[in-house]
Write an enzyme that holds these catalytic residues in place. Sequence first.
Site, PDB file in Angstrom:
ATOM      1  CG  ASP A 182      -2.206   0.819   0.956  1.00  0.00           C
ATOM      2  OD1 ASP A 182      -2.217   1.598  -0.014  1.00  0.00           O
ATOM      3  OD2 ASP A 182      -3.155   0.703   1.747  1.00  0.00           O
ATOM      4  CG  ASP A 217      -5.930   5.500  -2.877  1.00  0.00           C
ATOM      5  OD1 ASP A 217      -4.799   5.240  -2.411  1.00  0.00           O
ATOM      6  OD2 ASP A 217      -6.974   4.994  -2.417  1.00  0.00           O
ATOM      7  CB  CYS A 276     -11.593 -22.067  19.536  1.00  0.00           C
ATOM      8  SG  CYS A 276     -11.022 -21.882  17.837  1.00  0.00           S
ATOM      9  CB  CYS A 279      -8.456 -22.845  15.340  1.00  0.00           C
ATOM     10  SG  CYS A 279      -7.526 -21.808  16.472  1.00  0.00           S
ATOM     11  CB  CYS A 281      -7.771 -22.429  20.364  1.00  0.00           C
ATOM     12  SG  CYS A 281      -8.012 -20.700  19.949  1.00  0.00           S
TER      13      CYS A 281
HETATM   14  N1  GUN Z   1      -6.443   0.763   2.962  1.00  0.00           N
HETATM   15  C1  GUN Z   1      -7.719   0.757   3.394  1.00  0.00           C
HETATM   16  N2  GUN Z   1      -8.475   1.569   2.643  1.00  0.00           N
HETATM   17  C2  GUN Z   1      -7.668   2.120   1.718  1.00  0.00           C
HETATM   18  C3  GUN Z   1      -7.875   3.055   0.642  1.00  0.00           C
HETATM   19  O1  GUN Z   1      -8.978   3.552   0.405  1.00  0.00           O
HETATM   20  N3  GUN Z   1      -6.772   3.359  -0.120  1.00  0.00           N
HETATM   21  C4  GUN Z   1      -5.542   2.798   0.119  1.00  0.00           C
HETATM   22  N4  GUN Z   1      -4.522   3.135  -0.667  1.00  0.00           N
HETATM   23  N5  GUN Z   1      -5.331   1.944   1.126  1.00  0.00           N
HETATM   24  C5  GUN Z   1      -6.383   1.615   1.912  1.00  0.00           C
HETATM   25 ZN    ZN Z   2      -8.988 -20.793  17.925  1.00  0.00          ZN
END
Ligand code: GUN
Ligand code: ZN
Length: 642
Positions: A88, A123, A273, A275, A278
């Site tokens: 990101d 963005d 649980c 899993c 756990c």
């Molecule tokens: N992570 C969670 N929402 C968003 C988003 O709208 N844009 C970006 N770039 N990362 C995110």
């Molecule tokens: Zn668990």
Amino acid sequence: MFEVVKRDGLARIGKFHTRSGVLETPALLPVVNPKIFTVPPRELYDEFGFRALITNSYIIKNNADLKERALEEGLHKMLDFEGVIMTDSGTFQSHMYGEVEVTNEEMVQFQKDIGTDIGTVLDIFTEPYWTKEETAKSIEVTLERMQVACDMKGEMMINGVVQGSVYPDLREYCAEKMATMDVDVHPIGGVVPLMEQYRYLELVDVIVSSKKGLNPNRPVHLFGAGHPMILALATLLGCDLFDSASYAKFARDDRLMFIDGTFRLADMQSLDCNCPACRGHTLESLKKLTKDQRTKVIARHNLYQITSELALVKRYIREGRLWELVEMRCRAHPALLDALRRIKEHSEFLELTEPISRDGAMFYTGVESRARPLFNRYEKRVMERYVPPTDKAAIFPDSGKPYSRAWAAEFDKVRRSGYTPIVISPFGPVPADLDEIYPLAQSLFPKLTDAETENTADALTFDFIEKMGFVEVKEYDEIDNDGTMEYDADQLRARAISNYQFGIEATNALFRGKIDIVKSRKTGKIRNVISDGEHILSLRAGDGLYTLRAEGAARILASVPSPFMRVVVNDDSVPFVSEGRNAFCQFVLDMDPEIRPMEEVIVVDKNDKFLATGRALLIKKEVESFKKGIAVKVRSGNGDEA
Ligand code: GUN
Ligand code: ZN
């Protein structure tokens, strides 16, 4: 490159080809904080089977040590992860914490430099409380940045984030613009606040409006969605990728994710649980661990909840039953029930990709089931395409299926008196001749009908009777049983199914001269329809619908103008399709926009010459957008119509 392997409506199992391998979708990418490995990437890959993760390039860039290592050895080596790495861009950080003095160009370049497989544009995060003007303006900035990012991306794939707050028209606009750019994945952004505030109803609108504008040939990522309880719903609406930071965040707060919600360790009465994380633990033993050890156990527990739900979602897609899983899941929370109910508003869009039939039976799980597009489809077709053989109707209540067996004697009596039997079913009016087609026969309803569905069925039957122009309507048991009218139930049925499946015009072209019906000696069901000595149609036992034979196709081509039922392929494809090989997307020139998945189609060349019959797997918009994959599963070419 993204390939669809199996689909059910908008939901799909896909293969996303990247330079770090092929990722099967739907997939969830765990968020890895490069500063703290709550679960090390190596373990995510080896123990949990995650083949992709997401991390934050902005955090790496702002940490001198991480930055140096990432630039020097690359992200895969630094994280010790051989799968797909998405990064990101810092949008979320800048939005939440007001940091970021970086530029879009800088962030895209940096993501390239550290060897990200899929980078993200910087963005602008559009909040749900923003005004429309504010949102529209920021979308323009995101789009400009997107163009720059596409021009710069080189070998790296790029996320084109769809923004637009809660304004469906802006979402669709942004998606349409992004669809024209050289983008590889489409995250739907700006939805974290909606999910945090349980505004799932609006989330449905946001996903659907984004999907409307996007290209079907790119995976769609729901940014920040990682709770197991919404995976089925989001997949049903066409999301392919998800990411979760919450598995680790919640773990640090002693919160455990389950399919029906998130629960605080302090509030839980027992662990119960199974899993792997756990196993061997009780609530007490978990509480006694050090904070650090406990975080590790809970983070792993959370990841197991996610992976097991995702596996289930895939199984339900394969079985064509995802609607049922969604209906189960959406009863876990009233806000999810709102989301399920909201889907009804979008049934016209969902009908476009709703298959003509599925292998298994439809289970009705409550009034919300009536929002499924297969109900709309049936209503529309029966109203438009049914042609009553007489002008009097006899109304029957629902009974055991198939109706023509349950009511065999009664149907015969009313027919001899000139009445057309109509059963009031949860689907609405079911003329006797249609009782074995999908989904009428291939569906299960509870014996105790709810008032809403009963009222809807009554209202639809009322409309139907009016539309059909019946001059007389009676309850079946009010009809005198002394009629002597002759009728041929098989002939009526054969034609009614054709009208329903292909429409009236095509049926008039198909059914010509003397009609002979071949029935199965074992089941007594119709198998083949012969018209003037030529085999035009075969009836499938499974869904009670027809398979079109070459002679039937020829009659439709001769009488009903293009593009009706046609898939037109180019000259390169002609010899292959004629031999019975499948028709692939890249060779398709044109296609009837009314064709739905699993529908009978006629493959023709550019001069409308018959090549083969088959079943469409994709709709026109999908075929136009996919570069690879089967458009039509061809049954037989013109050469070997045995
Ligand atoms: N992570 C969670 N929402 C968003 C988003 O709208 N844009 C970006 N770039 N990362 C995110
Ligand atoms: Zn668990």
